[in-house]
Design an enzyme around this catalytic site. Structure first.
Site, short mmCIF file in Angstrom:
data_model
loop_
_atom_site.label_atom_id
_atom_site.label_comp_id
_atom_site.label_asym_id
_atom_site.label_seq_id
_atom_site.Cartn_x
_atom_site.Cartn_y
_atom_site.Cartn_z
N SER A 246 -26.07 0.65 83.56
CA SER A 246 -25.45 1.55 82.85
C SER A 246 -25.97 1.25 81.42
O SER A 246 -26.62 0.18 81.24
CB SER A 246 -23.73 1.26 82.83
N LYS A 247 -25.75 1.96 80.52
CA LYS A 247 -25.97 1.85 79.27
C LYS A 247 -25.68 0.71 78.82
O LYS A 247 -26.19 -0.23 77.94
CB LYS A 247 -25.43 2.91 78.32
#
Ligand code: GLU
Length: 475
Positions: A246-247
């Site tokens: 994920s970011k």
């Protein structure tokens, strides 16, 4: 195919993250290793998902990480154009070829009709397949309808250079769209045409395309194209758990890392070892080593874990191993504003000290500020210190006064400082964790610093003693 030609084929739908860069890097390494070519092809056929400026961002990211392509949208090459939106005529020609050989048809159905087929299949408890609904008399294709591939369902067995032997049954084969009603080809069609036209020998791409490979094999046959070597990259997973990256844990823009002062050589080494190793315990590789040692066979099949702390460690390694002059140049834009009036010589000696603890260059202000400016006394540094907090103010003063007297005698060379500081331990009957911490706090107002003697040496006598006085007043 004897020549190694690899490509990176991103869609300009967003910034380039670590996963994308890894695909590009592996393709690049393979090409360099075999003295072949590495191609950048922009797959901009999904106009709805396109993000303005993303193409330039991709190009900038590759340059920033030294992943140089031999052919591409801005550099040109023998198979130009390298932007799919400029290749529509080429896809049309290949589409006509399929229509002529009876392997493509215009799809006459409205979305409502397709929905009805789907619902019927659901009621019948059967999977929905387009090929079960081929129109008896398809209209002539005038470009206003989608053009669909007429597949030939059959089982497949193939070798993936990373995943090994794979096989599927005929049920996964279906009639997919080749050209959409907006005139743009689908990825499924365009990449096959382009890889063949550009004589790509190895297709290295993410796991999300693996399920579609049997359908691609079906299309290769219909077009009479020998498939390239296919290599599927495993997902990159977040640090904890098995979730896709994920970011928050690293799926961020690679240019952000560059902006924070991660070195290209560190990013390359780190990204290459996300799922690849050379079979030894070596953890850090230069680009030259990677070109020599990389192989698809040693890419793991299961997901690789992204660990930002490991990236920081690798970056720290390169910060400490690259040439001091080169590091100093790279640091120019990162110094705190308080450093402006200091000369190169002083800043170079500061950098030599703090680089030992630096994980990325944007840490420079935090690690170095006290070398340039007298920070106010921070009482919490003593009140939160494990040993110092147990001492009362008089004890602290006595100790610091003893240190002051000894340091006042020093010529402030690093050797003399080291000797005197060690001597002080004996004279005052204290431990380094007490004495050195107290002097460190007084002279830096920071919880941590490089070696004390070296720090004092760089700070100089006057400044060090003044700061000790300031601390004494505050005690
Ligand atoms: N355009 C595809 C993507 O960005 C590329 C897949 C491939 O490398 O063939 O995901």
């Amino acid at each position: 195919m004897s020549k190694t030609r690899t490509r990176f084929a991103p869609s300009p739908t967003g910034y380039l993250h670590v996963g994308g860069i890894r695909t590009a890097l592996f393709a690049f390494l393979l090409a360099r290793q075999n003295k072949g070519q590495f191609i950048l092809r922009l797959e901009d056929t999904d106009q709805k998902r396109e993000v303005k400026g993303a193409d330039q961002h991709i190009i900038d990211s590759l340059h920033a990480l030294w992943i140089e392509y031999d052919e591409g949208p801005d550099s040109g090459g023998p198979h130009a154009p390298y932007r799919q939106s400029e290749r529509l005529e080429i896809y049309k020609k290949w589409a006509q070829k399929l229509i002529q050989s009876g392997r493509a048809y215009a799809d006459p159905y409205t979305p409502q009709e397709v929905q009805a087929f789907r619902e019927q299949a659901q009621k019948d408890k059967k999977p929905f397949l387009y090929r079960n609904h081929r129109p008896k008399n398809p209209p002539a294709w005038d470009g206003s309808q989608p053009l669909r591939f007429k597949s030939e369902p059959k089982p497949y067995q193939w070798n993936d250079a990373v995943m090994g032997e794979l096989s599927t049954g005929p049920e996964v084969i279906d009639d997919f769209i080749l050209v959409k009603s907006d005139g743009f080809p689908t990825y499924n069609f365009a990449h096959i045409v382009d890889d063949a036209d550009m004589q790509v020998s190895h297709v290295i791409r993410g796991q999300e395309f693996l399920a579609s490979v049997p359908n691609y094999l079906n299309l290769y046959e219909a077009l009479d194209i020998t498939p390239p070597v296919l290599a599927t990259m495993p997902h990159i997973l977040g640090t904890d758990g098995n979730k896709k990256l994920s970011k928050r844990d690293g799926a961020k823009d690679v240019l952000d890392y560059i902006r924070e002062g991660y070195l290209p050589e560190a990013l390359i080494s780190f990204i290459a070892t996300l799922g690849w190793n050379d079979g030894t315990t070596q953890e850090v590789f230069t680009l030259e080593e990677l070109i020599k040692k990389f192989s698809l066979e040693r890419v793991g099949r299961s997901g690789a874990h992204f660990d930002e702390r490991r990236l920081q460690w690798v970056n720290g390694h390169f910060i400490r191993t690259i040439d001091s002059g080169a590091l100093y140049t790279l640091c120019q834009e990162f110094w705190p504003k308080e450093a402006t009036d200091y000369d190169d010589e002083y800043k170079k000696s500061v950098l030599e000290l703090i680089k030992e603890r630096m994980k990325f260059l944007a840490e420079l202000p935090e690690l170095s500020r006290f070398f340039f400016v007298d920070l106010p006394v921070d009482e919490t540094l003593i009140s939160s210190h494990k040993q110092l907090k147990k001492m009362d103010s008089d004890e602290l003063k006595t100790l610091l006064n003893a240190a002051k007297a000894e340091l006042a005698e020093s010529d402030f060379s690093a050797t003399d400082l080291t000797n005197r500081l060690n001597g002080l331990l004996t004279i005052t009957h204290t431990k380094p964790a007490v004495l050195f911490s107290l002097i460190r706090i007084a002279t830096t107002q920071a919880a941590a610093s490089p070696g004390l003697a070296e720090t004092l040496h760089v700070l100089g006598k006057e400044r060090s003693l003044d700061r000790i006085d300031t601390q004494l007043e505050a005690l």
